[in-house]
Design a protein around this motif. Structure first.
Motif, short mmCIF file in Angstrom:
data_model
loop_
_atom_site.label_atom_id
_atom_site.label_comp_id
_atom_site.label_asym_id
_atom_site.label_seq_id
_atom_site.Cartn_x
_atom_site.Cartn_y
_atom_site.Cartn_z
N SER A 19 0.83 -1.20 0.00
CA SER A 19 0.00 0.00 0.00
C SER A 19 0.87 1.25 0.00
O SER A 19 1.87 1.33 0.70
N LYS A 44 -3.99 7.25 -7.38
CA LYS A 44 -5.26 7.94 -7.56
C LYS A 44 -6.00 8.02 -6.22
O LYS A 44 -6.09 7.03 -5.50
N THR A 46 -8.89 8.14 -3.29
CA THR A 46 -10.14 7.43 -3.05
C THR A 46 -11.33 8.36 -3.24
O THR A 46 -12.36 7.97 -3.76
N ASP A 47 -11.15 9.64 -2.85
CA ASP A 47 -12.24 10.61 -2.90
C ASP A 47 -11.68 12.02 -3.01
O ASP A 47 -10.66 12.32 -2.39
N CYS A 57 -8.56 15.94 -1.08
CA CYS A 57 -8.54 14.56 -1.57
C CYS A 57 -8.08 13.63 -0.45
O CYS A 57 -7.24 14.01 0.37
N THR A 58 -8.63 12.42 -0.45
CA THR A 58 -8.30 11.43 0.57
C THR A 58 -7.91 10.12 -0.08
O THR A 58 -8.52 9.71 -1.07
N TRP A 59 -6.89 9.49 0.47
CA TRP A 59 -6.42 8.17 0.05
C TRP A 59 -6.59 7.25 1.24
O TRP A 59 -6.23 7.60 2.37
N ASP A 61 -8.88 4.50 3.81
CA ASP A 61 -10.21 4.24 4.36
C ASP A 61 -10.33 4.90 5.72
O ASP A 61 -9.45 5.68 6.11
N PHE A 65 -5.62 6.54 6.59
CA PHE A 65 -5.80 7.44 5.45
C PHE A 65 -4.80 8.59 5.46
O PHE A 65 -4.18 8.90 6.48
#
Length: 84
Positions: A19, A44, A46-47, A57-59, A61, A65
């Motif tokens: 990861s 890329k 997640t959101d 922007c968030t990567w 869960d 995160f």
């Protein structure tokens, strides 16, 4: 357990270990970085959401995160939680 099941399980464990959402990559972030540099480092998001030239922007869960806030195309600030 079949050989196929063992191979699939091994692949999943390996994928989780690879990861990009980790403390090492988090420490490479800095204010002023371009959005493209962050995405090269973390992949890329997640959101993402934003308005009026600001975005976030968030990567990852809810447990692990990295969150990055941008002003235009540059990192304004960032935070992380649950990173290993």
């Amino acid at each position: 357990m079949s050989l196929r099941s063992i191979a699939l399980l091994s692949f999943c464990v390996l994928l989780a270990a690879c990861s990009k959402i980790n403390q090492e990559n988090y420490s490479k972030l800095s204010t002023g970085m371009a959005k493209a540099e962050v995405e090269t480092l973390l992949g890329k998001p997640t959101d993402c959401a934003g308005a009026l030239g600001m975005s976030s922007c968030t990567w990852g869960d809810e447990k692990s995160f990295i969150s990055v806030q941008y002003a235009g195309d540059k990192v304004l600030m960032f935070s992380g939680q649950g990173l290993k």
